[in-house]
Design an enzyme around this catalytic site. Structure first.
Site, PDB file in Angstrom:
ATOM      1  N   ASP A 182      25.916 -54.523  -1.884  1.00 33.13           N
ATOM      2  CA  ASP A 182      25.747 -53.566  -2.988  1.00 33.13           C
ATOM      3  C   ASP A 182      26.742 -52.423  -2.867  1.00 33.13           C
ATOM      4  O   ASP A 182      27.094 -52.024  -1.773  1.00 33.13           O
ATOM      5  CB  ASP A 182      24.339 -52.937  -2.948  1.00 33.13           C
TER       6      ASP A 182
ATOM      7  N   GLU B 132       7.102 -27.386 -18.405  1.00 29.74           N
ATOM      8  CA  GLU B 132       8.047 -26.379 -17.915  1.00 29.74           C
ATOM      9  C   GLU B 132       8.128 -26.406 -16.387  1.00 29.74           C
ATOM     10  O   GLU B 132       9.090 -25.967 -15.790  1.00 29.74           O
ATOM     11  CB  GLU B 132       7.565 -25.000 -18.413  1.00 29.74           C
TER      12      GLU B 132
ATOM     13  N   ARG C 197      14.552 -51.852  -2.955  1.00 27.96           N
ATOM     14  CA  ARG C 197      15.631 -52.803  -2.614  1.00 27.96           C
ATOM     15  C   ARG C 197      15.900 -52.861  -1.117  1.00 27.96           C
ATOM     16  O   ARG C 197      16.423 -53.835  -0.618  1.00 27.96           O
ATOM     17  CB  ARG C 197      16.914 -52.440  -3.363  1.00 27.96           C
TER      18      ARG C 197
ATOM     19  N   PRO D 172      14.384 -31.337 -11.307  1.00 30.68           N
ATOM     20  CA  PRO D 172      15.831 -31.035 -11.295  1.00 30.68           C
ATOM     21  C   PRO D 172      16.201 -30.024 -10.212  1.00 30.68           C
ATOM     22  O   PRO D 172      17.371 -29.842  -9.908  1.00 30.68           O
ATOM     23  CB  PRO D 172      16.094 -30.483 -12.697  1.00 30.68           C
TER      24      PRO D 172
HETATM   25  N1  ADE Z   1      12.860 -34.056 -14.048  1.00 35.16           N
HETATM   26  C1  ADE Z   1      13.653 -33.544 -15.010  1.00 35.16           C
HETATM   27  N2  ADE Z   1      14.946 -33.702 -14.725  1.00 35.16           N
HETATM   28  C2  ADE Z   1      14.995 -34.357 -13.525  1.00 35.16           C
HETATM   29  C3  ADE Z   1      16.043 -34.812 -12.692  1.00 35.16           C
HETATM   30  N3  ADE Z   1      17.318 -34.623 -13.011  1.00 35.16           N
HETATM   31  N4  ADE Z   1      15.720 -35.421 -11.551  1.00 35.16           N
HETATM   32  C4  ADE Z   1      14.427 -35.587 -11.200  1.00 35.16           C
HETATM   33  N5  ADE Z   1      13.398 -35.174 -11.943  1.00 35.16           N
HETATM   34  C5  ADE Z   1      13.667 -34.567 -13.106  1.00 35.16           C
END
Ligand code: ADE
Length: 246
Positions: free
Chosen positions: A166, A115, A152, A88
């Site tokens: 697309d 974590e 793709r 994230p």
């Molecule tokens: N791992 C946890 N959340 C994620 C996300 N939003 N994007 C990529 N990997 C992740």
């Protein structure tokens, strides 16, 4: 092109290479997708992939050794891979990035879990990618999304015309699609699609793409440099709207 995905849940990730156009491309060897298990690159009896964080705190951290082991394995077999960590904290994935990644010969995607991942793994990671501003339980779904979207763009995976049409290929949303019957649940297919006039149909589709983009993604609409055909389609749309109003 080869995409290697490293995970602690290989059965989950393997689904990405088993269905639809991607499944077909793997079968036809247009595309190689390999799934590796981090646990196969551990050296201890219990195949442990995580450990407590130095400094304390909640959760577990993924150990660096299996990451380096997999990177070495890929480098020896296929040459140095372009290496991605799903997280994230990464840069946000989009179609432009998918297209760029499809130019690489050899990609390795590490699925993060727990974590976090020991920071020393960054030494072998080229880029961290997030698929959106939310937190998933692990990077597996993100890796599958990236793998599918990148595949793709690999020649002969999807018909070229289909990729070009697309959503987002031209930074416009897709137009609406219809199939038989011509009337269903009291709703008729737009007359223009039954007309057989290909020029008119194309204009209608461009106009519908522009309308959807303006309504749902004004950010994309406002930054657009409109082509001559798109300007024509906009005039056509305005004419339609004003003729209904009169
Ligand atoms: N791992 C946890 N959340 C994620 C996300 N939003 N994007 C990529 N990997 C992740």
């Amino acid at each position: 092109m080869r995409i290697v995905i490293a995970t602690i849940f290989p059965e989950m990730v393997s689904a990405v290479r088993e269905y639809g156009v991607i499944g077909q491309a793997v079968k036809n060897r247009v595309l190689q997708i390999e799934v590796l298990n981090f646990r196969d690159f551990t050296k201890d009896k219990h195949r442990v992939v995580d450990d407590y964080p130095y400094g304390g705190g909640p959760g577990m951290v993924m150990k660096p050794e299996p990451f380096f082991g997999i990177h070495d394995y890929c480098t020896e077999r296929y040459g140095k891979p372009f290496t991605i960590l799903t997280s994230p904290q990464g840069i946000k994935f989009d179609n432009r990035m998918a297209k760029e990644l499809s130019q690489k010969e050899n990609i390795l995607i590490f699925c993060g879990r727990y974590e976090g991942v020991d920071e020393r793994v960054m030494k072998i990671v080229d880029t961290e990618i997030s698929i959106g501003d939310y937190v998933l339980s692990g990077g597996e779904l993100a890796a599958m999304v990236i793998c599918d979207a990148v595949s793709r763009f690999v020649p002969n995976v999807v018909e070229e015309d289909s990729v070009k049409r697309d959503s987002f290929y031209n930074e416009l949303l897709d137009y609406p699609h219809y199939t038989r019957p011509a009337e269903f649940a009291g709703i008729k297919v737009p007359q223009v699609l039954l007309s057989g006039d290909h020029e008119k149909i194309e204009l209608y589709r461009v106009a519908e793409s522009l309308k959807r983009t303006a309504l749902r993604r004004p950010d994309l609409f406002l930054k657009r440099d409109f082509s001559e055909q798109e300007k024509k389609a906009l005039i056509w749309l305005i004419r339609e709207l004003t003729s209904n109003a009169q």
